[in-house]
Design a protein around this motif. Structure first.
Motif, mmCIF file in Angstrom:
data_model
loop_
_atom_site.group_PDB
_atom_site.id
_atom_site.type_symbol
_atom_site.label_atom_id
_atom_site.label_comp_id
_atom_site.label_asym_id
_atom_site.label_seq_id
_atom_site.Cartn_x
_atom_site.Cartn_y
_atom_site.Cartn_z
ATOM 1 N N PHE A 62 0.819 -1.204 0.000
ATOM 2 C CA PHE A 62 0.000 0.000 0.000
ATOM 3 C C PHE A 62 0.861 1.266 0.000
ATOM 4 O O PHE A 62 1.888 1.337 0.666
ATOM 5 C CB PHE A 62 -0.915 0.045 1.229
ATOM 6 N N THR A 63 0.436 2.256 -0.764
ATOM 7 C CA THR A 63 0.949 3.618 -0.678
ATOM 8 C C THR A 63 -0.241 4.494 -0.303
ATOM 9 O O THR A 63 -1.390 4.011 -0.282
ATOM 10 C CB THR A 63 1.524 4.079 -2.027
ATOM 11 N N LYS A 65 -1.650 6.757 -2.034
ATOM 12 C CA LYS A 65 -2.561 6.838 -3.179
ATOM 13 C C LYS A 65 -3.372 5.559 -3.324
ATOM 14 O O LYS A 65 -4.587 5.598 -3.562
ATOM 15 C CB LYS A 65 -1.764 7.103 -4.452
ATOM 16 N N LYS A 66 -2.717 4.411 -3.186
ATOM 17 C CA LYS A 66 -3.413 3.130 -3.318
ATOM 18 C C LYS A 66 -4.429 2.947 -2.190
ATOM 19 O O LYS A 66 -5.530 2.430 -2.397
ATOM 20 C CB LYS A 66 -2.415 1.980 -3.316
ATOM 21 N N SER A 69 -7.417 5.054 -2.970
ATOM 22 C CA SER A 69 -8.237 4.441 -4.016
ATOM 23 C C SER A 69 -9.064 3.285 -3.459
ATOM 24 O O SER A 69 -10.240 3.121 -3.792
ATOM 25 C CB SER A 69 -7.343 3.940 -5.152
ATOM 26 N N THR A 168 -11.011 0.442 -8.157
ATOM 27 C CA THR A 168 -10.136 -0.514 -7.491
ATOM 28 C C THR A 168 -9.314 -1.367 -8.448
ATOM 29 O O THR A 168 -8.249 -1.844 -8.074
ATOM 30 C CB THR A 168 -10.954 -1.448 -6.576
ATOM 31 N N ARG A 170 -7.582 -0.400 -10.754
ATOM 32 C CA ARG A 170 -6.368 0.329 -11.122
ATOM 33 C C ARG A 170 -5.298 0.233 -10.031
ATOM 34 O O ARG A 170 -4.210 0.787 -10.165
ATOM 35 C CB ARG A 170 -6.714 1.793 -11.406
ATOM 36 N N ILE A 171 -5.626 -0.465 -8.940
ATOM 37 C CA ILE A 171 -4.654 -0.649 -7.860
ATOM 38 C C ILE A 171 -3.796 -1.867 -8.191
ATOM 39 O O ILE A 171 -4.304 -2.958 -8.397
ATOM 40 C CB ILE A 171 -5.361 -0.867 -6.508
ATOM 41 N N THR A 172 -2.492 -1.672 -8.224
ATOM 42 C CA THR A 172 -1.582 -2.776 -8.534
ATOM 43 C C THR A 172 -0.660 -3.044 -7.351
ATOM 44 O O THR A 172 -0.425 -2.170 -6.514
ATOM 45 C CB THR A 172 -0.722 -2.439 -9.763
ATOM 46 N N ILE A 179 -7.212 -5.312 -0.039
ATOM 47 C CA ILE A 179 -8.091 -4.269 -0.570
ATOM 48 C C ILE A 179 -9.508 -4.494 -0.065
ATOM 49 O O ILE A 179 -10.196 -3.554 0.333
ATOM 50 C CB ILE A 179 -8.051 -4.260 -2.107
ATOM 51 N N HIS A 298 -7.286 -7.014 -8.593
ATOM 52 C CA HIS A 298 -7.046 -6.774 -7.176
ATOM 53 C C HIS A 298 -8.247 -6.195 -6.436
ATOM 54 O O HIS A 298 -8.089 -5.649 -5.369
ATOM 55 C CB HIS A 298 -5.887 -5.788 -7.005
#
Length: 311
Positions: A62-63, A65-66, A69, A168, A170-172, A179, A298
């Motif tokens: 996780f960051t 930004k992630k 999101s 979601t 777009r989360i890699t 998530i 994801h």
């Protein structure tokens, strides 16, 4: 082949469980907001314990930004559940489930609007087929306010689910279980102002249905789905996903005696066929020369074609 067979069993079981979700919601006797709140609570416990045991919190990926999101996707997914469960009350599990399965078409439309993805003539044609199927399934007659309300709620749930998927997927680089955990955790403070805990007094044995929604339909079901996605080709996932509405319709008839009429039944295969063809058509190319948005498997119920079918 043994690997794929195991995946088939896992996904089929996950879809069967998903098809019984409506019964758990109705039998709990709680309001939709209360049902979703406790689904998030017990689901968070189940997913949290599973992730802890599996060591998923180490190197979670996780960051900021992630995480943001995932949280935004959680807002959409939580209210998607609320609208879907409201639709169960307004009409029936069968009706709401079939209408809810228009999700793939909203994904196509959102892709065109947000990412300028090209909608092919074939997809337009299948959208038209699905619309005809939806008209038949709705069976709405003038003055039939219950069906109109149920139709609107189920469509709203489908739109919110599509929005969650757009955000979601777009989360890699983050495990889907984590998530999912973030999204159900977001639901707790989000739904707290709407939950009526006073109405839960005297719930008694019905608490078991709420625990089941969290542990079975939000913990076990997601674990089975994610395990299956790693073993199966996209085409098989898309086909097996229709186990969910089939089981939901049979369960609604067996337990509550609800069934859709003959004219409505004619619309079901139209929606199923159109949904399957759109799902398997592959990603559309952007209309302008630009890097394609990153995608990843994801998101809870958004990791594959089957993700657009599960509540």
């Amino acid at each position: 082949m043994r690997h794929e067979t195991r995946g088939t069993v896992e996904l089929t079981l996950a879809m069967v469980l998903s098809g019984t979700l409506g019964i758990f919601v109705v039998e709990s006797g709680a309001s939709p907001f209360n049902v979703v709140f406790f689904r998030c609570l017990f689901g968070a416990v189940a997913l949290g314990l599973y992730s802890l045991v599996r060591g998923y919190f180490t190197g979670h990926g996780f960051t900021a930004k992630k995480l943001g999101s995932a949280a935004l996707g959680g807002v959409f997914i939580v209210f998607n559940w609320v609208f879907l469960f409201e639709a169960y009350e307004a009409t029936s599990i069968s009706f709401a489930t079939v209408v809810y399965h228009t999700q793939p078409f909203f994904l196509v439309l959102l892709g065109a609007v947000l990412f300028r993805e090209r909608i092919t003539a074939a997809k337009f044609a299948w959208l038209g087929v699905a619309f005809v199927g939806l008209l038949l399934v709705s069976g709405v007659r003038p003055g039939d306010t219950a069906s109109l309300k149920g139709l609107g709620l189920a469509l709203a749930a489908a739109v919110l689910y599509a929005l969650s998927t757009v955000v979601t997927k777009r989360i890699t680089g983050v495990r889907p279980h984590l998530i999912a955990l973030v999204q159900v955790l977001v639901g707790l403070p989000l739904l707290l102002p709407f939950a009526d805990f006073g109405a839960m007094a005297g719930t008694g044995a019905r608490w078991g249905w709420l625990v089941g929604l969290g542990v079975i339909h939000t913990g076990l079901m997601y674990v089975l789905m994610y395990a299956a996605y790693q073993k199966l080709p996209t085409a098989k996932i898309a086909v097996l996903a229709f186990t969910y509405p089939a089981v939901a319709m049979v369960a609604d008839w067996a337990v509550y005696g609800h069934h859709i009429g003959l004219v409505q039944a004619l619309g079901v295969p139209l929606i199923v066929l159109a949904s399957l063809r759109v799902t398997l058509a592959g990603p559309a190319r952007p209309r302008v020369a630009a890097p394609a948005p990153r995608t990843a498997a994801h998101a809870p119920e958004a990791a594959s074609p089957a993700a657009t079918r599960s509540a």
